[in-house]
Design an enzyme around this catalytic site. Structure first.
Site, PDB file in Angstrom:
ATOM      1  N   ASP A  57      -4.275  -3.217  -7.465  1.00  0.00           N
ATOM      2  CA  ASP A  57      -3.484  -3.323  -5.869  1.00  0.00           C
ATOM      3  C   ASP A  57      -4.709  -3.067  -4.945  1.00  0.00           C
ATOM      4  O   ASP A  57      -5.288  -4.033  -4.543  1.00  0.00           O
ATOM      5  CB  ASP A  57      -2.656  -2.147  -5.563  1.00  0.00           C
ATOM      6  CG  ASP A  57      -1.841  -1.479  -4.675  1.00  0.00           C
ATOM      7  OD1 ASP A  57      -1.531  -2.822  -4.450  1.00  0.00           O
ATOM      8  OD2 ASP A  57      -1.178  -0.425  -3.890  1.00  0.00           O
ATOM      9  N   GLY A  66       0.928   3.866 -16.743  1.00  0.00           N
ATOM     10  CA  GLY A  66       1.532   2.404 -16.059  1.00  0.00           C
ATOM     11  C   GLY A  66       0.924   1.041 -17.052  1.00  0.00           C
ATOM     12  O   GLY A  66       1.649   0.324 -17.060  1.00  0.00           O
ATOM     13  N   PHE A  76       6.395  -3.863  -3.880  1.00  0.00           N
ATOM     14  CA  PHE A  76       6.336  -3.181  -4.998  1.00  0.00           C
ATOM     15  C   PHE A  76       7.065  -3.275  -5.674  1.00  0.00           C
ATOM     16  O   PHE A  76       8.213  -3.448  -6.059  1.00  0.00           O
ATOM     17  CB  PHE A  76       6.498  -1.118  -4.394  1.00  0.00           C
ATOM     18  CG  PHE A  76       6.218   0.166  -5.284  1.00  0.00           C
ATOM     19  CD1 PHE A  76       4.940   0.303  -5.024  1.00  0.00           C
ATOM     20  CD2 PHE A  76       7.235  -0.160  -5.610  1.00  0.00           C
ATOM     21  CE1 PHE A  76       4.355   1.140  -5.788  1.00  0.00           C
ATOM     22  CE2 PHE A  76       6.896   1.452  -6.637  1.00  0.00           C
ATOM     23  CZ  PHE A  76       5.114   1.247  -6.466  1.00  0.00           C
ATOM     24  N   LYS A  82      -2.672  -8.132  -6.999  1.00  0.00           N
ATOM     25  CA  LYS A  82      -1.458  -7.903  -5.787  1.00  0.00           C
ATOM     26  C   LYS A  82      -2.941  -8.010  -4.677  1.00  0.00           C
ATOM     27  O   LYS A  82      -3.785  -6.702  -3.574  1.00  0.00           O
ATOM     28  CB  LYS A  82      -0.747  -6.916  -5.488  1.00  0.00           C
ATOM     29  CG  LYS A  82       0.223  -6.886  -5.521  1.00  0.00           C
ATOM     30  CD  LYS A  82       1.258  -5.636  -4.622  1.00  0.00           C
ATOM     31  CE  LYS A  82       1.533  -4.710  -5.693  1.00  0.00           C
ATOM     32  NZ  LYS A  82       1.985  -3.260  -4.394  1.00  0.00           N
TER      33      LYS A  82
HETATM   34  P1  IMP Z   1      -4.968   0.460  -7.318  1.00  0.00           P
HETATM   35  O1  IMP Z   1      -5.998   1.884  -7.424  1.00  0.00           O
HETATM   36  O2  IMP Z   1      -4.339   0.951  -5.785  1.00  0.00           O
HETATM   37  O3  IMP Z   1      -5.500  -0.705  -7.191  1.00  0.00           O
HETATM   38  O4  IMP Z   1      -3.785   0.729  -7.909  1.00  0.00           O
HETATM   39  C1  IMP Z   1      -3.345   1.077  -9.268  1.00  0.00           C
HETATM   40  C2  IMP Z   1      -2.376   1.450  -9.392  1.00  0.00           C
HETATM   41  O5  IMP Z   1      -1.053   1.992  -8.401  1.00  0.00           O
HETATM   42  C3  IMP Z   1      -2.100   1.184 -10.744  1.00  0.00           C
HETATM   43  O6  IMP Z   1      -2.450   1.445 -11.808  1.00  0.00           O
HETATM   44  C4  IMP Z   1      -0.071   1.087 -10.881  1.00  0.00           C
HETATM   45  O7  IMP Z   1      -0.624   2.503 -11.746  1.00  0.00           O
HETATM   46  C5  IMP Z   1      -0.631   1.892  -9.562  1.00  0.00           C
HETATM   47  N1  IMP Z   1       0.395   0.872  -8.352  1.00  0.00           N
HETATM   48  C6  IMP Z   1      -0.088  -0.064  -7.538  1.00  0.00           C
HETATM   49  N2  IMP Z   1       0.727  -1.101  -7.214  1.00  0.00           N
HETATM   50  C7  IMP Z   1       1.859  -0.280  -7.726  1.00  0.00           C
HETATM   51  C8  IMP Z   1       2.960  -1.408  -7.873  1.00  0.00           C
HETATM   52  O8  IMP Z   1       3.401  -2.151  -6.888  1.00  0.00           O
HETATM   53  N3  IMP Z   1       4.167  -0.059  -8.452  1.00  0.00           N
HETATM   54  C9  IMP Z   1       3.726   0.388  -9.506  1.00  0.00           C
HETATM   55  N4  IMP Z   1       2.806   1.256  -9.617  1.00  0.00           N
HETATM   56  C10 IMP Z   1       2.205   0.341  -8.128  1.00  0.00           C
HETATM   57 MG    MG Z   2      -1.626   3.648 -12.969  1.00  0.00          MG
END
Ligand code: IMP
Ligand code: MG
Length: 175
Positions: free
Chosen positions: A103, A41, A152, A131
């Site tokens: 996230d 990403g 999202f 977020k």
């Molecule tokens: P976390 O570990 O829950 O903080 O997730 C982070 C990862 O989830 C990021 O590196 C993104 O790849 C993916 N992610 C989280 N939210 C989104 C979104 O709204 N769109 C696309 N990818 C997301």
């Molecule tokens: Mg990611």
């Protein structure tokens, strides 16, 4: 099929990347920095950011990690896997850890811990998007581009089932 709806334009992203690079270049001046991107990403953000960092005179090395916390349906599984680790020796180095979005916070938290475990002297975290409403782990990136609502988003590297990464802007998916 869901259609991408513009949320943050190319121009707004470019301005933000420039201002992040200016601040980061001044904080990181004089330290031996490795830019660590979280695949996949972060690739678009990272490639724009590192060129702006160069514009502001900051030279660095670049490496990548793959951390998986999401299953195929895009839901956070809660468990974290280091699929690919950094290859550059982190001992005593400053790491600038870059991701597309924070996230739940699990991915950034795990990557940061891993870099400290590998001997990094300092880890500075930077995400284009944040977020905070979805946070499960108490972590706040040191540098954030945009704080967004709990929607999202896709584009500028972010995907939905591996689609939309190539969009040059950030969009939400609407039915
Ligand atoms: P976390 O570990 O829950 O903080 O997730 C982070 C990862 O989830 C990021 O590196 C993104 O790849 C993916 N992610 C989280 N939210 C989104 C979104 O709204 N769109 C696309 N990818 C997301
Ligand atoms: Mg990611």
């Amino acid at each position: 099929m869901a259609l991408p709806k513009l949320l943050i334009s190319e121009e707004k992203i470019a301005e933000k990347v420039d201002s992040l690079a200016r601040k980061l270049a001044s904080e990181l001046e004089g330290s031996s920095t490795i830019l660590v991107g979280l695949l996949t990403g972060s690739v678009v953000f990272l490639s724009d950011l590192m060129r702006r960092l160069s514009h502001y005179g900051l030279l660095l090395e670049v490496d990548f990690m793959i951390i998986s916390s999401y299953n195929d349906s895009g839901e956070s599984s809660g468990s974290i896997d280091i699929v690919q680790d950094v290859r550059i020796d982190m001992t005593g180095r400053t790491a600038l850890l870059v991701d597309d979005i924070v996230d739940t916070g699990r991915t950034l938290n795990e990557a940061r811990r891993r870099l400290y475990d590998k001997g990094a002297a300092k880890v500075i975290t930077c995400a284009l998007l944040d977020k905070p409403a979805r946070r499960k782990i108490d972590i706040k990136p040191d540098y954030v581009g945009f704080i967004i609502e709990n929607k999202f988003v896709v584009g500028y590297g972010l995907d939905a089932g591996n689609r939309y990464r190539q969009l040059p802007y950030i969009a939400t998916l609407e039915e």
